[in-house]
Structures are given as structure tokens and as C-alpha cells.
Design a protein around this motif. Structure first.
Motif, PDB file in Angstrom:
ATOM      1  N   UNK A 116      37.549  21.502-104.069  1.00 38.15           N
ATOM      2  CA  UNK A 116      36.975  21.968-105.329  1.00 38.15           C
ATOM      3  C   UNK A 116      36.181  23.258-105.194  1.00 38.15           C
ATOM      4  N   UNK A 117      36.183  23.854-104.019  1.00 37.29           N
ATOM      5  CA  UNK A 117      35.298  24.991-103.774  1.00 37.29           C
ATOM      6  C   UNK A 117      35.577  26.182-104.681  1.00 37.29           C
ATOM      7  N   UNK A 118      36.844  26.409-105.029  1.00 40.64           N
ATOM      8  CA  UNK A 118      37.171  27.577-105.847  1.00 40.64           C
ATOM      9  C   UNK A 118      36.674  27.457-107.279  1.00 40.64           C
ATOM     10  N   UNK A 119      36.263  26.260-107.675  1.00 40.43           N
ATOM     11  CA  UNK A 119      35.732  26.068-109.022  1.00 40.43           C
ATOM     12  C   UNK A 119      34.305  26.570-109.176  1.00 40.43           C
ATOM     13  N   UNK A 120      33.587  26.691-108.076  1.00 40.62           N
ATOM     14  CA  UNK A 120      32.180  27.109-108.142  1.00 40.62           C
ATOM     15  C   UNK A 120      32.131  28.620-108.329  1.00 40.62           C
ATOM     16  N   UNK A 121      31.649  29.041-109.480  1.00 43.18           N
ATOM     17  CA  UNK A 121      31.634  30.461-109.818  1.00 43.18           C
ATOM     18  C   UNK A 121      30.250  31.095-109.700  1.00 43.18           C
ATOM     19  N   UNK A 122      29.197  30.296-109.813  1.00 46.76           N
ATOM     20  CA  UNK A 122      27.838  30.842-109.788  1.00 46.76           C
ATOM     21  C   UNK A 122      26.915  29.889-109.040  1.00 46.76           C
ATOM     22  N   UNK A 123      25.923  30.479-108.349  1.00 47.72           N
ATOM     23  CA  UNK A 123      24.904  29.709-107.630  1.00 47.72           C
ATOM     24  C   UNK A 123      23.535  30.305-107.912  1.00 47.72           C
ATOM     25  N   UNK A 124      22.553  29.436-108.167  1.00 47.20           N
ATOM     26  CA  UNK A 124      21.191  29.874-108.463  1.00 47.20           C
ATOM     27  C   UNK A 124      20.197  29.002-107.703  1.00 47.20           C
ATOM     28  N   UNK A 125      19.042  29.589-107.382  1.00 50.86           N
ATOM     29  CA  UNK A 125      17.951  28.803-106.810  1.00 50.86           C
ATOM     30  C   UNK A 125      17.341  27.912-107.896  1.00 50.86           C
ATOM     31  N   UNK A 126      16.725  26.818-107.460  1.00 53.41           N
ATOM     32  CA  UNK A 126      16.110  25.889-108.396  1.00 53.41           C
ATOM     33  C   UNK A 126      15.103  26.594-109.302  1.00 53.41           C
ATOM     34  N   UNK A 127      14.355  27.524-108.734  1.00 55.23           N
ATOM     35  CA  UNK A 127      13.357  28.246-109.525  1.00 55.23           C
ATOM     36  C   UNK A 127      13.995  29.075-110.644  1.00 55.23           C
ATOM     37  N   UNK A 128      15.276  29.416-110.499  1.00 57.61           N
ATOM     38  CA  UNK A 128      15.996  30.226-111.495  1.00 57.61           C
ATOM     39  C   UNK A 128      16.912  29.367-112.363  1.00 57.61           C
TER      40      UNK A 128
ATOM     41  N   UNK B   6      30.495  34.481-119.686  1.00 57.72           N
ATOM     42  CA  UNK B   6      30.067  34.652-118.295  1.00 57.72           C
ATOM     43  C   UNK B   6      31.190  34.384-117.298  1.00 57.72           C
ATOM     44  N   UNK B   7      32.229  33.712-117.745  1.00 60.42           N
ATOM     45  CA  UNK B   7      33.302  33.325-116.833  1.00 60.42           C
ATOM     46  C   UNK B   7      32.947  32.135-115.965  1.00 60.42           C
ATOM     47  N   UNK B   8      31.867  31.459-116.297  1.00 58.39           N
ATOM     48  CA  UNK B   8      31.414  30.333-115.474  1.00 58.39           C
ATOM     49  C   UNK B   8      32.355  29.144-115.604  1.00 58.39           C
ATOM     50  N   UNK B   9      32.652  28.517-114.474  1.00 57.78           N
ATOM     51  CA  UNK B   9      33.347  27.241-114.456  1.00 57.78           C
ATOM     52  C   UNK B   9      32.348  26.168-114.042  1.00 57.78           C
ATOM     53  N   UNK B  10      31.948  26.196-112.778  1.00 55.94           N
ATOM     54  CA  UNK B  10      30.926  25.262-112.299  1.00 55.94           C
ATOM     55  C   UNK B  10      29.771  26.066-111.739  1.00 55.94           C
TER      56      UNK B  10
END
Length: 373
Positions: free
Chosen positions: A335-347, A360-364
Motif C-alpha cells: 500500500x506504500x504508493x497510496x501515501x501521498x502526504x506526510x505531516x508531523x503531529x504538530x502540523x 491537493x491530489x491527496x490519497x492517504x
């Protein structure tokens, strides 16, 4: 007896991601309090519970819905409420009664807390528990925190699996429950409606199960491109909202090579999409609805009746985590290709804004806390 000593320094405050009835979204300090975690080291945990440092959490569409709409059917946000139910992390403290988990174990958290007494629980279909407390469903606070206390029985060991993959076991469980109940078999023509996270994971599962041909639909061309990337043999159909359900169904069948789907896995819950699926499947076929929609909708009854089409539904999952772990661990589902964005908890606020923005083009979208792998 297991130890109650912690294995990592608890230095940062425990923060959570909140919404409320006014649709505000913010991050602030929450429980369990850091000072208590440092001082008591599991001694005050309920019997059978552990403390988990959450490392990765996926944003689900239901999280966005609770934030923006304040409710899903009868489940209503009535107070300050913590979101999130797709999480993995590391055990940092245990109650002495817990023997199968130790501090340092990497775990994925199954977020439903059941009564163990009702018929559904006793027959193994605990997703229908009459007293279910599902984390992130109001009024039960969710997992989008730095630290949480949780029953050890619902913390599944993931070994050296990444925390991100561990968090993705929750939506994979949704797809696996659907696959099992829908009865997808080798060689079945399967239609998947919706190329969001659940639709894409369902596509991966159907591919692994040997379903063919495969067709996936969506209104967004970008999501269909992702579907083609993760499953090159899938045929894609961009939904034409100007078409009637019968015409859309005919177009889907044509794309499938004039093979009518035996099963449609409906992953949107949108009335028009359910209708399209009903007009796509063959005589005696099945439309299996995973998606969550409006409380009431209109459906083409006579089409269902004269074509003997089974219309079936799903609510969450049960007994799926062990299978999900094996499928990811052995590389059957990636499922790795589904992850499009990563953020820190604070953000996290920015993470939710990105997840909820169709442009945004976000998937997961994943929210991380001090990730080490």
C-alpha cells in the motif's frame, strides 16, 4: 509477569487532534498526561491494558467528515472530540497482567472496544457489538495523540513492519472484510466503484485474489491514474455524471470487454454510484457496498429484482488483523504508493486541510510522531 518499565524517554507533552460541534480543528495537550506516564510507568493502567506511543496515523474520510460535517448518521460530535483510528506505535508500558506484550513491541491498534457479552461478540462478529466503543466515533476519543492507553488484546504485534504500514492495516481490514463477505473468487470480473483509499486497497486485494477483468471508477482522473499505477491491468472508467445509471452501466461493461461484473465492490456510498453498479453487474450478480452514504437513498428496485442482484452491506470488520499483517509482511499487498502526504503531529491541522482538499491530489495522508522507521 511482564515488566512495567518504559523503554523510551517521555519528554514531550501528550497532544491530541481535536474537533468540536463548531467544526474547529486544533492541536492541544490531552491525556494520558505525560507526568503520570513518567511517574507511574503502567502501574495505574487497568488490568490487561498497555500504553502505546503512537508513531503513525492515517487520516480517514470519516475523520474529515466528523470535522467538517459534525456527524455521520446518528454519530454526532457534541463536544470537544479527538479524531483518528488508523494507528500504529510502540508499547512503552504494560500492566503486570499483560504477558504477550512487552515494552518495545511494535503494534498496530485495532480501535474497537467490545463488550464480549452480546450475541455478536460471542459468535465472532464483534463489529456488530451492541455496546461497541469505537475510537474516534463520538463520543469516544480517537488515537490521534502522542500517547494512548489501550487494551493489550487489541494491540497486534507487527514485528519489524514500518509504523506507516502498521497504520494502514486498519483500512486494509475494511477491504478484507468486504472481500470475505462478498466472496470474490479467482477469475471473477469485479467492478470497484471509487478510487479513494478503500477503493484502491480493495483493488489491490482483488488483484491478489486473481479477479479478472478488473474495472475501477472515479470522478477524478488523478485517482484513476494512481489505480493504474498500483495495478497495471485494471481498466479505468471516469464517471460521466451526465449519463443515466443504465448508460453508465453499459459503458462500464464495454470497458470490461463486454464482460458483466459478477461483483461490484461499491466503495463510495454515493447514491448514483450504487445505481451505476446495479446496472453494471450480471444477472445473479452482487453489489457489495462498503462505502458509507446518506441515511436514506433511492435505488432501482426493479433492476435488482428482475436481475436477481444481491445488494449487501458492510459495517467495519472483525478478525481481520492477523490476515492483514501476513499479507503486508509477505509482500502480497503493498500500500506504500497510496501515501501521498506526510505531516508531523504538530502540523495535524495542515494535514487535515490537505486531506480534505480535492485539489491537493491527496490519497492517504499520514500524521507522524517522532518516526524512526
Amino acid at each position: 509477569m511482564s515488566s512495567t518499565t518504559t523503554i523510551e524517554t517521555i519528554s514531550k507533552p501528550n497532544i491530541g487532534v481535536f474537533t468540536n460541534p463548531d467544526h474547529k480543528l486544533w492541536v492541544e495537550e490531552t491525556g494520558p498526561k505525560t507526568d503520570d506516564l513518567k511517574a507511574k510507568k503502567g502501574e495505574d493502567l487497568p488490568e490487561g491494558w498497555v500504553t502505546v506511543a503512537i508513531k503513525s496515523t492515517g487520516i480517514c474520510g470519516s475523520d474529515v467528515h466528523f470535522w467538517r460535517n459534525g456527524a455521520i448518521g446518528p454519530m454526532v460530535v457534541t463536544d470537544n472530540h479527538i479524531l483518528g483510528h488508523e494507528s500504529a506505535g510502540v508499547v512503552i508500558a504494560t500492566h503486570p497482567s499483560v504477558t504477550h506484550l512487552q515494552t518495545g513491541d511494535r503494534v498496530a491498534i485495532e480501535p474497537g472496544l467490545i463488550c464480549n457479552n452480546c450475541e455478536q461478540c460471542l459468535t465472532g462478529r464483534y463489529n456488530g457489538c451492541e455496546k461497541m466503543r469505537f475510537l474516534s466515533t463520538p463520543p469516544i476519543d480517537g488515537l490521534l495523540r502522542r500517547y494512548v492507553n489501550h487494551p493489550a488484546i487489541w494491540c497486534h504485534k507487527i514485528g519489524d513492519m514500518t509504523f506507516e504500514n502498521g497504520a494502514l492495516l486498519e483500512p486494509l481490514s475494511v477491504a478484507l472484510a468486504g472481500m470475505e463477505r462478498a466472496g470474490v473468487a479467482l477469475g471473477d470480473c469485479v467492478l470497484i466503484c471509487g478510487a479513494g483509499p478503500i477503493g484502491l486497497i480493495t483493488l489491490l486485494c482483488c488483484q491478489a485474489a486473481g479477479a479478472c477483468p478488473l474495472v475501477i471508477t472515479d470522478i477524478d482522473e488523478g485517482r484513476l491514474e494512481v489505480a493504474s499505477k498500483i495495478c497495471p491491468r485494471v481498466k479505468t472508467y471516469k464517471v460521466d455524471t451526465s449519463l443515466s445509471p443504465s448508460d453508465a452501466g453499459a459503458a462500464i461493461v464495454k470497458i470490461a470487454g463486454d464482460v458483466k461484473p459478477a461483483i461490484a465492490m461499491e466503495c463510495t456510498g454515493v447514491e448514483s454510484s450504487v445505481a451505476n453498479a446495479i446496472y453494471s453487474v450480471k444477472f445473479g450478480g452482487k453489489v457489495f457496498v462498503i462505502g458509507v452514504g446518506r441515511p436514506e437513498m433511492s435505488l432501482p428496485f426493479m433492476r435488482l429484482s428482475t436481475q436477481e442482484i444481491d445488494l449487501q452491506f458492510q459495517y467495519r470488520y472483525s478478525n481481520t488483523w492477523p490476515r492483514a499483517i501476513r499479507l503486508v509482511r509477505d509482500g502480497v499487498i503493498d500500500m506504500r504508493q497510496m501515501v501521498t502526504h506526510r505531516f508531523d503531529l504538530e502540523d495535524a491541522v495542515k494535514a487535515f486541510e490537505t486531506s480534505g482538499d480535492v485539489k491537493s491530489g491527496a490519497i492517504k495522508v499520514m500524521i507522524q510522531s517522532e518516526i524512526d522507521s
